[in-house]
Design a protein around this motif. Structure first.
Motif, PDB file in Angstrom:
ATOM      1  N   GLY A  34       0.775  -1.228   0.000  1.00 13.49           N
ATOM      2  CA  GLY A  34       0.000   0.000   0.000  1.00 13.49           C
ATOM      3  C   GLY A  34       0.803   1.273   0.000  1.00 13.49           C
ATOM      4  N   GLY A  35       2.095   1.209  -0.356  1.00 11.49           N
ATOM      5  CA  GLY A  35       2.928   2.398  -0.278  1.00 11.49           C
ATOM      6  C   GLY A  35       3.026   3.192  -1.557  1.00 11.49           C
TER       7      GLY A  35
ATOM      8  N   PHE B 267      -0.976   7.504   1.441  1.00 15.85           N
ATOM      9  CA  PHE B 267       0.284   6.776   1.581  1.00 15.85           C
ATOM     10  C   PHE B 267       1.137   6.908   0.313  1.00 15.85           C
ATOM     11  CE2 PHE B 267      -1.531   3.685   4.933  1.00 15.85           C
ATOM     12  CZ  PHE B 267      -0.922   4.387   5.967  1.00 15.85           C
ATOM     13  N   SER B 268       0.502   6.812  -0.856  1.00 15.97           N
ATOM     14  CA  SER B 268       1.250   6.960  -2.104  1.00 15.97           C
ATOM     15  C   SER B 268       1.819   8.365  -2.236  1.00 15.97           C
ATOM     16  CB  SER B 268       0.355   6.641  -3.300  1.00 15.97           C
ATOM     17  OG  SER B 268       0.021   5.271  -3.333  1.00 15.97           O
ATOM     18  N   ALA B 269       1.020   9.373  -1.900  1.00 16.50           N
ATOM     19  CA  ALA B 269       1.517  10.751  -1.955  1.00 16.50           C
ATOM     20  C   ALA B 269       2.741  10.915  -1.058  1.00 16.50           C
ATOM     21  CB  ALA B 269       0.415  11.726  -1.542  1.00 16.50           C
ATOM     22  N   SER B 270       2.679  10.328   0.122  1.00 18.14           N
ATOM     23  CA  SER B 270       3.812  10.404   1.042  1.00 18.14           C
ATOM     24  C   SER B 270       5.060   9.777   0.430  1.00 18.14           C
ATOM     25  CB  SER B 270       3.453   9.707   2.356  1.00 18.14           C
ATOM     26  OG  SER B 270       4.524   9.766   3.276  1.00 18.14           O
ATOM     27  N   ASP B 271       4.899   8.608  -0.165  1.00 13.67           N
ATOM     28  CA  ASP B 271       6.034   7.934  -0.804  1.00 13.67           C
ATOM     29  C   ASP B 271       6.634   8.799  -1.899  1.00 13.67           C
ATOM     30  OD1 ASP B 271       6.999   6.167  -3.240  1.00 13.67           O
ATOM     31  OD2 ASP B 271       7.309   4.948  -1.449  1.00 13.67           O
TER      32      ASP B 271
ATOM     33  N   GLU C  11       8.871   5.899   7.712  1.00 16.02           N
ATOM     34  CA  GLU C  11       7.649   5.711   6.941  1.00 16.02           C
ATOM     35  C   GLU C  11       7.818   4.615   5.890  1.00 16.02           C
ATOM     36  OE1 GLU C  11       7.443   9.893   8.609  1.00 16.02           O
ATOM     37  OE2 GLU C  11       8.994   8.638   7.686  1.00 16.02           O
ATOM     38  N   ASP C  12       9.024   4.495   5.333  1.00 10.07           N
ATOM     39  CA  ASP C  12       9.278   3.409   4.389  1.00 10.07           C
ATOM     40  C   ASP C  12       9.143   2.047   5.063  1.00 10.07           C
ATOM     41  OD1 ASP C  12      10.103   4.712   1.827  1.00 10.07           O
ATOM     42  OD2 ASP C  12      11.620   5.611   3.109  1.00 10.07           O
TER      43      ASP C  12
END
Length: 430
Positions: free
Chosen positions: A53-54, A107-111, A191-192
């Motif tokens: 989900g990252g 979560f994707s935006a954060s990555d 976070e990773d």
């Protein structure tokens, strides 16, 4: 990162390779996403996190098409555009009905904001280093707030610094569960780790606490502190916190510590001074940071370094930071080393690495230890076995081969998690 040293003189520029691309054992079966091996590896990091989900797969592959090899600012801008668009999708009110999708979008935006930051650290005054990190943190916090059991950021006081951590519980109830402390290493963020090991850990009934100490992303930015070798100064306060503030949820008899990447040294060092740990996992084994670096330096620059001529050595090395013809791994690795150690001199950086060695403390590690040995890991080849031998009968080595044989099993997170948790299950339940 160690491969950066090959680039310190023009005669060896061609020899610089991405960690894991080549070593004495031959060619790694990498899946190239770019003609730039460093950029290819970083893209694979995001793809690997997609299974938990990252990130999303097609946007990363699309970004890969737009990135010019060696162009760090272009890499950053490509991921900033993707991050901004993904953030807008998470904020779109028409999607608010689907909280799961919105959570994963955050979560994707954060990555993507973390990728946008990755190659920026050669210029400490660049405001984007802080802007992108604020964005990734806010996006990630929106994601963990929408979990069935929301994640919680916490700060843990240590001696002269504050540990930044995130607590992930399997339940809202006060039920004692096995608990995994997860720390990263030289460059990645906590976070990773959520998209690498926390998701599969929670699914198996483990509480998790991720953390960052000196030298790691949030502590470098917020407290301007570089790495310290005495990592027990970080882990012991964490164990204290878990066994006091979170005691109703933590099974003290099943408390494990995992160190990821350079965290393999950090976790081992901490374990030598923290007997309350039930088990330790090192992905991978780091015996001696300095020896791994010095062996990579060409003979002429080794002579320059050992001569003690700091100014000449620094001038020779710093020249690559803004040299677009130097390999990306070299430019990034040097910039990241200076940034994460908070040093401006390559000479001082290499000197500082001498303190990161296990030879004087490995025999003090008394709990079971699992050590990953990656077939094509170019950071510290062969050091996993040395660490295991020094620890003795408490240590086991697991060999990752083939496409899982790259550093930290990047892109093979399922194989990593099933191996880690099989060992933990057997070790903590016997």
């Amino acid at each position: 990162m160690l491969s950066l040293i090959h680039s310190l003189c023009p005669t060896v520029l061609a020899a610089v390779t991405l960690l894991g691309v080549a070593n004495a054992q031959g060619q790694a079966p990498l899946l190239p996403l770019s003609n730039d091996s460093s950029i290819s590896f970083e893209l694979l990091v995001s793809l690997g996190e997609a299974i938990y989900g990252g990130a999303d797969i097609a946007p990363i592959l699309g970004a890969a098409l737009d990135i010019t090899p060696g162009n760090f600012s272009g890499f950053s801008n490509t991921f900033r555009i993707l991050a901004d668009a993904t953030k807008a999708a998470a904020q779109d009110p028409t999607n608010a009905y689907d909280l799961i999708n919105v959570r994963d979008t955050w979560f994707s935006a954060s990555d993507y904001y973390r990728r946008a930051d990755f190659y920026l650290h050669s210029n400490w005054s660049d405001p984007l280093i802080y802007t992108y990190w604020q964005e990734q943190t806010a996006a990630f916090d929106n994601g963990i707030a929408a979990l069935p059991v929301p994640g919680k950021r916490i700060q843990i006081s240590a001696d002269n610094f504050t540990i930044e951590a995130i607590w992930f519980a399997t339940s809202l109830e006060d039920t004692k569960k096995p608990t995994l402390i997860l720390g990263t290493g030289y460059d990645n963020a906590q976070e990773d780790l959520y998209h690498t090991l926390v998701v599969p850990a929670l699914a198996r009934g483990y509480n998790c606490l991720t953390y960052e100490g000196p030298g790691q992303p949030s502590v470098v930015r917020g407290q301007h502190l570089g790495f310290i070798p005495e990592w027990e100064r970080v882990v012991t306060p964490i164990v204290d916190y878990l066994l006091t503030d979170l005691a109703p949820q933590v099974d003290a008899s099943r408390l494990a510590l995992l160190g990821y990447s350079f965290g393999g040294y950090l976790a081992a060092r901490a374990a030598a001074f923290e007997p309350r740990l039930s088990a330790v996992l090192l992905d991978g084994g780091v015996w001696d940071f300095y020896s791994g670096i010095i062996k990579q330096i060409p003979a002429n620059l080794q002579d320059l370094y050992t001569s003690g001529n700091k100014s000449a050595f620094d001038a020779a090395v710093l020249g690559i930071l803004n040299d677009d013809t130097a390999p990306s791994t070299a430019r990034w690795g040097l910039a990241q080393g200076l940034w994460s150690f908070q040093l401006t001199s390559p000479y001082d950086f290499i000197n500082a690495t001498k303190a990161y060695a296990l030879k004087d403390v490995a025999s003090q590690i008394q709990m079971p230890v699992w050590i990953a040995n990656s077939e094509y890991d170019g950071y510290f080849p062969g050091q996993a076995q040395v660490v295991a031998a020094a620890i003795g009968e408490n240590a086991v080595v697991h060999n990752f081969t083939g496409v899982a044989g790259n550093h930290c099993q990047i892109g093979a997170n399922q194989e990593l998690s099933r191996t880690v948790f099989a060992w933990l299950h057997q070790t903590l339940n016997n």
